[in-house]
Design a protein around this motif. Structure first.
Motif, PDB file in Angstrom:
ATOM      1  N   ALA A  51       3.197  31.107  54.224  1.00 58.26           N
ATOM      2  CA  ALA A  51       2.297  31.319  53.095  1.00 58.26           C
ATOM      3  C   ALA A  51       3.053  31.068  51.794  1.00 58.26           C
ATOM      4  CB  ALA A  51       1.743  32.739  53.121  1.00 58.26           C
ATOM      5  N   PRO A  52       2.336  30.674  50.752  1.00 55.51           N
ATOM      6  CA  PRO A  52       3.032  30.445  49.487  1.00 55.51           C
ATOM      7  C   PRO A  52       3.604  31.738  48.903  1.00 55.51           C
ATOM      8  CG  PRO A  52       0.662  30.227  49.196  1.00 55.51           C
ATOM      9  CD  PRO A  52       0.910  30.425  50.656  1.00 55.51           C
ATOM     10  N   VAL A  53       4.657  31.590  48.142  1.00 52.75           N
ATOM     11  CA  VAL A  53       5.255  32.692  47.390  1.00 52.75           C
ATOM     12  C   VAL A  53       4.746  32.554  45.961  1.00 52.75           C
ATOM     13  CG1 VAL A  53       7.415  33.649  46.507  1.00 52.75           C
ATOM     14  CG2 VAL A  53       7.306  32.739  48.845  1.00 52.75           C
ATOM     15  N   ILE A  54       4.206  33.638  45.415  1.00 57.45           N
ATOM     16  CA  ILE A  54       3.629  33.586  44.071  1.00 57.45           C
ATOM     17  C   ILE A  54       4.327  34.604  43.181  1.00 57.45           C
ATOM     18  CG2 ILE A  54       1.541  33.830  42.674  1.00 57.45           C
ATOM     19  CD1 ILE A  54      -0.055  33.159  45.232  1.00 57.45           C
ATOM     20  N   ILE A  55       4.833  34.125  42.060  1.00 57.62           N
ATOM     21  CA  ILE A  55       5.377  34.999  41.020  1.00 57.62           C
ATOM     22  C   ILE A  55       4.296  35.068  39.944  1.00 57.62           C
ATOM     23  CG2 ILE A  55       7.167  35.315  39.276  1.00 57.62           C
ATOM     24  CD1 ILE A  55       8.285  35.463  42.104  1.00 57.62           C
ATOM     25  N   ARG A  56       3.827  36.283  39.661  1.00 61.46           N
ATOM     26  CA  ARG A  56       2.774  36.464  38.659  1.00 61.46           C
ATOM     27  C   ARG A  56       3.321  37.201  37.449  1.00 61.46           C
ATOM     28  NH1 ARG A  56      -0.675  37.503  43.505  1.00 61.46           N
ATOM     29  NH2 ARG A  56      -2.019  35.666  43.615  1.00 61.46           N
ATOM     30  N   ALA A  57       2.944  36.706  36.280  1.00 61.59           N
ATOM     31  CA  ALA A  57       3.319  37.362  35.033  1.00 61.59           C
ATOM     32  C   ALA A  57       2.073  37.463  34.160  1.00 61.59           C
ATOM     33  CB  ALA A  57       4.418  36.574  34.323  1.00 61.59           C
ATOM     34  N   PHE A  58       2.072  38.441  33.264  1.00 64.56           N
ATOM     35  CA  PHE A  58       0.902  38.731  32.446  1.00 64.56           C
ATOM     36  C   PHE A  58       1.337  39.024  31.013  1.00 64.56           C
ATOM     37  CE2 PHE A  58       0.326  40.187  36.769  1.00 64.56           C
ATOM     38  CZ  PHE A  58      -0.902  39.642  37.122  1.00 64.56           C
ATOM     39  N   PRO A  59       0.527  38.616  30.031  1.00 66.32           N
ATOM     40  CA  PRO A  59       0.811  39.043  28.660  1.00 66.32           C
ATOM     41  C   PRO A  59       0.464  40.521  28.516  1.00 66.32           C
ATOM     42  CG  PRO A  59      -1.259  37.835  28.729  1.00 66.32           C
ATOM     43  CD  PRO A  59      -0.669  37.780  30.113  1.00 66.32           C
TER      44      PRO A  59
ATOM     45  N   GLY B 267     -12.955  36.008  34.693  1.00 62.80           N
ATOM     46  CA  GLY B 267     -12.302  36.687  33.581  1.00 62.80           C
ATOM     47  C   GLY B 267     -10.794  36.553  33.566  1.00 62.80           C
ATOM     48  N   HIS B 268     -10.289  35.533  34.248  1.00 64.55           N
ATOM     49  CA  HIS B 268      -8.842  35.300  34.278  1.00 64.55           C
ATOM     50  C   HIS B 268      -8.555  33.982  33.564  1.00 64.55           C
ATOM     51  CE1 HIS B 268      -8.335  37.878  38.161  1.00 64.55           C
ATOM     52  NE2 HIS B 268      -8.780  38.570  37.130  1.00 64.55           N
ATOM     53  N   TYR B 269      -7.819  34.073  32.476  1.00 64.84           N
ATOM     54  CA  TYR B 269      -7.402  32.901  31.701  1.00 64.84           C
ATOM     55  C   TYR B 269      -5.968  32.636  32.116  1.00 64.84           C
ATOM     56  CZ  TYR B 269      -7.056  29.860  27.580  1.00 64.84           C
ATOM     57  OH  TYR B 269      -6.914  28.781  26.740  1.00 64.84           O
TER      58      TYR B 269
ATOM     59  N   GLY C  93       6.685  23.218  45.254  1.00 61.86           N
ATOM     60  CA  GLY C  93       6.437  23.256  46.689  1.00 61.86           C
ATOM     61  C   GLY C  93       5.550  24.448  46.987  1.00 61.86           C
ATOM     62  N   PRO C  94       5.946  25.294  47.953  1.00 62.82           N
ATOM     63  CA  PRO C  94       5.126  26.457  48.287  1.00 62.82           C
ATOM     64  C   PRO C  94       5.382  27.671  47.374  1.00 62.82           C
ATOM     65  CG  PRO C  94       6.959  26.326  49.789  1.00 62.82           C
ATOM     66  CD  PRO C  94       7.037  25.099  48.903  1.00 62.82           C
ATOM     67  N   VAL C  95       6.156  27.486  46.326  1.00 59.66           N
ATOM     68  CA  VAL C  95       6.443  28.563  45.373  1.00 59.66           C
ATOM     69  C   VAL C  95       5.646  28.282  44.100  1.00 59.66           C
ATOM     70  CG1 VAL C  95       8.228  29.751  44.047  1.00 59.66           C
ATOM     71  CG2 VAL C  95       8.749  28.890  46.346  1.00 59.66           C
ATOM     72  N   ARG C  96       4.930  29.297  43.640  1.00 59.29           N
ATOM     73  CA  ARG C  96       4.029  29.135  42.495  1.00 59.29           C
ATOM     74  C   ARG C  96       4.340  30.191  41.437  1.00 59.29           C
ATOM     75  NH1 ARG C  96      -1.034  26.788  41.865  1.00 59.29           N
ATOM     76  NH2 ARG C  96      -2.472  27.872  40.481  1.00 59.29           N
ATOM     77  N   TYR C  97       4.312  29.772  40.180  1.00 62.18           N
ATOM     78  CA  TYR C  97       4.432  30.687  39.044  1.00 62.18           C
ATOM     79  C   TYR C  97       3.088  30.679  38.328  1.00 62.18           C
ATOM     80  CZ  TYR C  97       5.502  32.495  34.440  1.00 62.18           C
ATOM     81  OH  TYR C  97       5.475  33.225  33.274  1.00 62.18           O
ATOM     82  N   GLU C  98       2.514  31.865  38.115  1.00 62.22           N
ATOM     83  CA  GLU C  98       1.245  32.005  37.404  1.00 62.22           C
ATOM     84  C   GLU C  98       1.429  32.918  36.198  1.00 62.22           C
ATOM     85  OE1 GLU C  98      -1.644  31.876  41.365  1.00 62.22           O
ATOM     86  OE2 GLU C  98      -1.535  33.726  40.179  1.00 62.22           O
ATOM     87  N   PHE C  99       0.786  32.553  35.092  1.00 67.10           N
ATOM     88  CA  PHE C  99       0.752  33.407  33.914  1.00 67.10           C
ATOM     89  C   PHE C  99      -0.721  33.604  33.583  1.00 67.10           C
ATOM     90  CE2 PHE C  99       1.270  34.475  29.369  1.00 67.10           C
ATOM     91  CZ  PHE C  99       2.180  35.497  29.503  1.00 67.10           C
ATOM     92  N   THR C 100      -1.186  34.850  33.660  1.00 67.65           N
ATOM     93  CA  THR C 100      -2.617  35.142  33.606  1.00 67.65           C
ATOM     94  C   THR C 100      -2.939  36.249  32.622  1.00 67.65           C
ATOM     95  OG1 THR C 100      -2.768  34.574  35.956  1.00 67.65           O
ATOM     96  CG2 THR C 100      -4.608  35.797  35.019  1.00 67.65           C
ATOM     97  N   ALA C 101      -3.920  35.985  31.778  1.00 65.10           N
ATOM     98  CA  ALA C 101      -4.508  37.026  30.928  1.00 65.10           C
ATOM     99  C   ALA C 101      -5.778  37.493  31.616  1.00 65.10           C
ATOM    100  CB  ALA C 101      -4.826  36.474  29.542  1.00 65.10           C
ATOM    101  N   ILE C 102      -5.858  38.774  31.903  1.00 65.56           N
ATOM    102  CA  ILE C 102      -7.088  39.343  32.460  1.00 65.56           C
ATOM    103  C   ILE C 102      -7.902  39.837  31.269  1.00 65.56           C
ATOM    104  CG2 ILE C 102      -8.083  41.053  34.008  1.00 65.56           C
ATOM    105  CD1 ILE C 102      -5.427  40.898  35.602  1.00 65.56           C
ATOM    106  N   LEU C 103      -9.001  39.147  31.026  1.00 67.25           N
ATOM    107  CA  LEU C 103      -9.778  39.372  29.814  1.00 67.25           C
ATOM    108  C   LEU C 103     -10.494  40.726  29.837  1.00 67.25           C
ATOM    109  CD1 LEU C 103     -11.142  35.743  29.408  1.00 67.25           C
ATOM    110  CD2 LEU C 103      -9.038  36.756  28.489  1.00 67.25           C
ATOM    111  N   ALA C 104     -10.866  41.197  28.665  1.00 65.28           N
ATOM    112  CA  ALA C 104     -11.416  42.549  28.495  1.00 65.28           C
ATOM    113  C   ALA C 104     -12.620  42.812  29.392  1.00 65.28           C
ATOM    114  CB  ALA C 104     -11.779  42.786  27.029  1.00 65.28           C
ATOM    115  N   ALA C 105     -13.540  41.864  29.499  1.00 62.72           N
ATOM    116  CA  ALA C 105     -14.729  42.082  30.332  1.00 62.72           C
ATOM    117  C   ALA C 105     -14.344  42.256  31.798  1.00 62.72           C
ATOM    118  CB  ALA C 105     -15.707  40.918  30.167  1.00 62.72           C
TER     119      ALA C 105
END
Length: 110
Positions: free
Chosen positions: A30-38, A69-71, A78-90
């Motif tokens: 399965a992919p490895v996901i690194i998630r970061a958020f403002p 609601g995810h910006y 490869g199978p490693v993913r970096y995501e940067f996501t703002a979860i909006l107020a709504a």
């Protein structure tokens, strides 16, 4: 220098080296996901942060996640993913409303 950032990077490098040196150790396909958020704030400020990161990554905003609601932006290695996501107020309010019912329903099988 950011000690937490440096520690994360060092840990990822150490893990990669360990797995490379020990091929008998199983790994997930399965992919490895690194998630970061403002930091939470007004939607326009959080979206501006995501836009800034997208520019640094050379990526686009992923429009498929906007209806939820995810910006967000992401980059794959490869199978490693970096995501940067703002979860909006709504979306945060919707989640909080749904979560407010968590302990209200009891089932017989629990």
């Amino acid at each position: 220098m950011n000690n937490e950032r440096d520690a994360l990077i060092a840990g990822l490098i150490a893990l990669a080296g360990f797995l490379k040196a020990n091929p008998e150790i199983p790994v997930s396909v399965a992919p490895v996901i690194i998630r970061a958020f403002p930091a939470n704030g007004p939607d326009h400020q959080m979206c501006a942060e995501v836009d800034k990161v997208a520019a640094l990554l050379g990526t686009e905003i992923d429009l498929d996640h906007l209806p939820h609601g995810h910006y967000m932006t992401a980059i794959d290695f490869g199978p490693v993913r970096y995501e940067f996501t703002a979860i909006l107020a709504a979306a945060r309010a919707r989640h909080a409303a749904i979560d407010s019912y968590r302990d209200c329903i009891k089932t017989d099988d629990l």
